[in-house]
Structure formats: C-alpha cells, structure tokens
Design an enzyme around this catalytic site. Structure first.
Site, short mmCIF file in Angstrom:
data_model
loop_
_atom_site.label_atom_id
_atom_site.label_comp_id
_atom_site.label_asym_id
_atom_site.label_seq_id
_atom_site.Cartn_x
_atom_site.Cartn_y
_atom_site.Cartn_z
CG LEU A 242 130.17 77.79 37.14
CD1 LEU A 242 129.71 79.06 37.22
CD2 LEU A 242 130.54 77.11 38.78
CB THR B 232 117.99 73.52 26.58
OG1 THR B 232 117.43 74.58 27.77
CG2 THR B 232 117.23 71.96 27.55
CG PHE B 233 120.71 77.79 28.42
CD1 PHE B 233 121.74 78.25 28.48
CD2 PHE B 233 120.16 76.90 29.49
CE1 PHE B 233 122.47 78.55 29.88
CE2 PHE B 233 120.65 77.37 30.83
CZ PHE B 233 121.46 77.75 31.28
N GLY B 234 123.18 76.71 26.69
CA GLY B 234 124.26 76.87 26.42
C GLY B 234 124.62 75.81 28.04
NE ARG B 235 128.81 72.33 27.54
CZ ARG B 235 129.16 71.60 26.65
NH1 ARG B 235 129.60 72.41 25.32
NH2 ARG B 235 129.00 70.90 25.87
CB VAL B 236 126.65 78.90 33.68
CG1 VAL B 236 126.74 79.62 34.39
CG2 VAL B 236 124.92 78.88 33.08
CE LYS C 140 121.41 81.59 30.59
NZ LYS C 140 119.97 82.86 30.70
CG ASP D 169 111.25 78.94 34.30
OD1 ASP D 169 110.06 78.31 34.80
OD2 ASP D 169 112.09 79.00 33.25
#
Length: 503
Positions: free
Chosen positions: A171, A175-179, A195, A292
């Site tokens: 999806l 920077t944190f990862g993938r969904v 996530k 944020d």
C-alpha cells in the site's frame, strides 16, 4: 544494521561438520580423562542431550501476538518484565538441573566440570534460536527471513506472517518501513493494513511508542467513535515490529494529487474539518498531542469517486463520494507528561512556537489543522518553504508581524534585528515571498458568508500566541459548522445522505 545470516547448503553442511567435530573432540577428551568412569549409559545420555540441543536450534523465533480481536486471550501490553520472567525461569531450570546432578554423587568433580563445559558450548550454539528471547537481531532470525539493505523485510505476495496474515500487495512505503494489504485469516479473511517496521532500532522503538498510544486510544474509545485509526493487533516478527490496522483508502493528499490538485468543495471541507477537530479534540482530552497532522495522515474510509469532464479546463475531474476520514500515524504522538522534543511537525504545518523553540503543547496541533483546512480549500500549501527565516517571513506576509513578546523570549535571536524579523525583501527570497504570499483574506474564492466563516475559523487557528489560539472544543461550536450540512452533524444527524457532501 542487523541482517539475517544465511548459508548455502554447502556452507550449512560444513558448519554442521564443525559442530560435530567439536562435540567429538569434547567426548575424546573426556574419555581420556576418565576412562574408568565412562559407561555406555553415559554416552547414550550425552547423545540424547545433543539431539535435544539440535531440536532447540531448529525451533522458530516467532514472538507472541498481542491481538485485539475476540480470538486472542493475551492482551498484555509490551513490557520488559515478561522477558525478565523468561530469563528467571531459565536460570531456575539450570539450578534444578545442577541440584539433580549433585544428588547422584557417583561421578568425580572433573566429570561434572566437563558436563558443564559441554552444556555451555551447547547453550552458546542454541541461544540465538531461543523462542523466548526478547532481543530481535540477526542472531534470532530464522534462516528463511531476510532484510534488504535498508532494513525492510523482504516479502512477496502470498507470503504468510504469524500463520495469520497473507500478504496481498504493497500500500505504501516510508522511512519507517512499509504498509502491506493483507488477508487476516483469524478475522474471517478480512482485509487489513499491516505496517511492517524496518529492523532498525530507532524505528522499532518509535513503533513501540506508537503501540502504547494506540492501546490507550483503544482503551478510551473501544467503539471507535472519535475517528482515530483502529489497531487490531501487533507482534514482533524476527525483529520487525508489525501493527495491524483497519484497511482505509487514499489519504486526502493523495486524492488531491491524483485530481490535479483540484481543491475540495466548501461542503467537503466543512465535513472533513469537523471530523478532524472532533478526532484531535479526543486526543487532547486523552492528554495526547499528535504533533504530525498533515493531509497525508488523514485518510478517507472510502475514496471512491465520480468523474466529470470540465469543458473550460478540458480535463476530467474527480469528486469523492464520501468524505468520512480517519486520523492515522501516531508514531510521533506525545503524552503531556512525556519528554517534548524540540522540533516536531512536518515543515509546512509547523507552528511558530516550534520554529522559535519556545516550547510547544497541544495548540501546535490546532495550527496544523488551520494549515490543512487552507490546503483543502485552495489545493496548495499555505507555507511552501524549507527554511525557518523564510517561513517566518511568509507568516508575517500572510498573518502580520510576529508578536514582540515571542521575539523577546526566543533563543533564536539570529532571525531578528532590533525586535523585527531580519529579512531582506529585495533579495530573490524576498521577491519570492512577496510574489507568492498575500494577506490571508485575499485567498477567498467567494464572497459568500460560509467562505468568510471558514477563513474566520482558519484565522483563529493560525493565531501566533498559543495561549490565544482557538481551542478545539470551541472550534466545534464555530459558526462555520452551523451553516450548510454542518448543522445536521451538530444536531446528531448523519452527513452521509446529504447531496451537498459530495460536491
């Protein structure tokens, strides 16, 4: 950056041969030391222990899932005490084993010492594959699990995590990862968003903090009435923190982008603004600051749309059918009692007290909402800049001068000279600000009353002084929400059936 260690079949064979050679060498040494006390039963017992050691090494390293559906009984929050409990249990088992060996009393002391050395060697070899380990690095990973160079989990469509989540597609990525979109086989095959955080410690720690916030939100709002994204489950998968959410649609920014930045209608802005104020007010009442807020973190529940052709502009234009939204991404959310980092918020939605390092609290979210509503209404960002000084110059051009009290109090005196913003309007940056920014009311697209009411709301949210900024409890009673379809929402009626919501 930790990586899983993988060996080709030839290397695995040679690696196992080294281990067997070490074990054989250990047996020969013990036989030389105690020829009279070794027996066939002792050798059989050693072989049984070796087999059990190999069995332990082959176990997987899945962490227990913390689920929020009815099928899971384990709802304990993330806590290091559980890991400490596992370590204490292992230590007590070692003591019991030592006591049992001492009770036999037949073997001499050097025989028992050799057994301890053997056990230590075996424990060193098997420690990395212990399922009770709380440290998830490259040593605790199954050989079939790999990361790429950036720390993302390598996975493909059809892969199954935790014997539960079947991956369908990607999806998004950050920077944190993938969904990932997944099928949750424990929720009747329901589609969920998973996530998957990078196997990088700072992102994993941020994920743990986000889980803590989401658990508090689930506790305070179990029926999801306050429009925050709902967390279903979380778990640690070989060093990757994974969080399962309800599956939502496009973000309000992505829809805007795919629609050639055609702004939302005034009725759509009203409905999304009301939901946003309601949701963030709930966070503030829960002693949380999101920090944020931006259009990328506000997602449509369903982003289906109708298409019409604009004859004047000669292009297709999309109109979203439903403006129901959810607030997402609580990775930076901060409780009132927690440490407040100096800089928060994405640049374009950052409040002046954050730029001037005067300390921030919940009113910084209100400033961000004011910037978001302007962007919904006009289709572009209010403060399009990446520099603090230029950002302050834009604020003064649009909202008037920065209050002298804030200038006197800030440590960022380099931005000011003799109590005024140190800004050269004749420079290229000065010309850019002058040509692209204008007083707020000059951005009105219509002189209709509801448009003026919207800008009155935005002005109240973009007040320099945090103490004077509009509180969200008061914003929900603003006259802008009393006109059009907002009256139905305030009165408790559904907004869904009203035709004005779509356009």
């Amino acid at each position: 950056m930790p990586h899983s260690r993988r060996y080709p079949s030839s290397e695995r064979a040679s690696r196992s041969s080294y281990q067997d050679r070490d074990r054989d060498r250990g047996r020969k040494q013990r036989h030389r030391r105690s020829p009279s006390f070794s027996s066939s039963s002792d050798r059989e017992r050693d072989r049984d222990r070796d087999r059990r050691g190999r069995g332990n090494r082959q176990e997987g390293s899945y962490a227990r899932s913390r689920s929020y559906d009815n099928r899971s009984a384990d709802r304990r929050p993330y806590d290091r005490r559980y890991c400490e409990g596992y370590r204490r249990l292992d230590q007590s088992r070692e003591r019991d084993r030592g006591n049992r060996e001492r009770e036999h009393g037949g073997a001499p002391s050097y025989r028992r010492k050799g057994s301890r050395r053997k056990h230590k060697r075996r424990r060193r070899r098997t420690r990395s594959y212990s399922p009770s380990s709380s440290r998830s690095d490259s040593r605790t990973r199954a050989l079939s699990v790999r990361d790429d160079e950036e720390g993302h989990l390598i996975c493909r469509s059809g892969d199954v995590l935790q014997e539960r989540y079947e991956i369908v597609s990607t999806l998004g990525e950050g920077t944190f990862g993938r969904v990932m979109q997944c099928i949750d086989h424990r929720r009747g095959g329901a589609a969920v968003a998973l996530k998957i955080i990078k196997n990088v410690e700072k992102y994993k720690e941020a994920a743990r903090l986000e889980i803590n916030v989401l658990e508090r939100i689930n506790e305070k709002d179990p029926e999801n009435k306050h429009l925050c994204v709902q967390m279903y489950d979380w778990f640690d998968y070989h060093g990757h923190m994974c969080i399962s959410f309800e599956l939502l649609a496009l973000s309000t920014f992505d829809f805007l982008k795919e629609n050639n930045y055609l702004p939302y209608s005034i009725a759509q802005v009203r409905h999304m603004a009301y939901q946003l104020c309601l949701s963030v007010k709930f966070l503030h009442d829960t002693k949380l600051t999101h920090t944020d807020l931006k259009p990328e973190n506000i997602l449509f529940v369903n982003s289906d749309f109708t298409m019409t052709y604009n004859v004047e502009k000669k292009r297709d234009e999309r109109t979203v059918k439903s403006t129901d939204v959810r607030v997402v991404d609580f990775g930076s959310a901060t409780f009132d009692h927690e440490h407040h980092s100096t800089i928060v918020s994405t640049r374009h939605y950052r409040a002046p007290e954050v730029i001037l390092e005067l300390g921030w609290s919940q009113p910084c979210d209100v400033w961000s909402i004011g910037c978001i509503l302007f962007e919904y209404y006009l289709g572009f960002t209010l403060f399009q800049t990446h520099d603090n000084r230029e950002h302050l110059a834009m604020m003064e051009r649009i909202l008037g001068p920065v209050p002298s009290r804030m200038i006197r109090k800030t440590r960022k005196q380099k931005y000011f000279y003799r109590g005024r913003l140190d800004w050269d309007e004749s420079s290229s940056a000065g010309r850019y600000v002058r040509e692209n920014c204008k007083p707020l009311r000059r951005y009105l697209l219509s002189e209709a009353e509801e448009h003026h009411r919207l800008f009155d709301l935005i002005e109240s949210m973009l007040e320099y002084e945090p103490a004077k900024r509009l509180a969200l409890a008061d914003s929900l009673r603003h006259p802008f929400f009393e006109s059009g379809t907002a009256g139905d929402a305030v009165g408790g009626k559904s907004w869904e059936g009203n035709r004005d919501i779509s356009r």
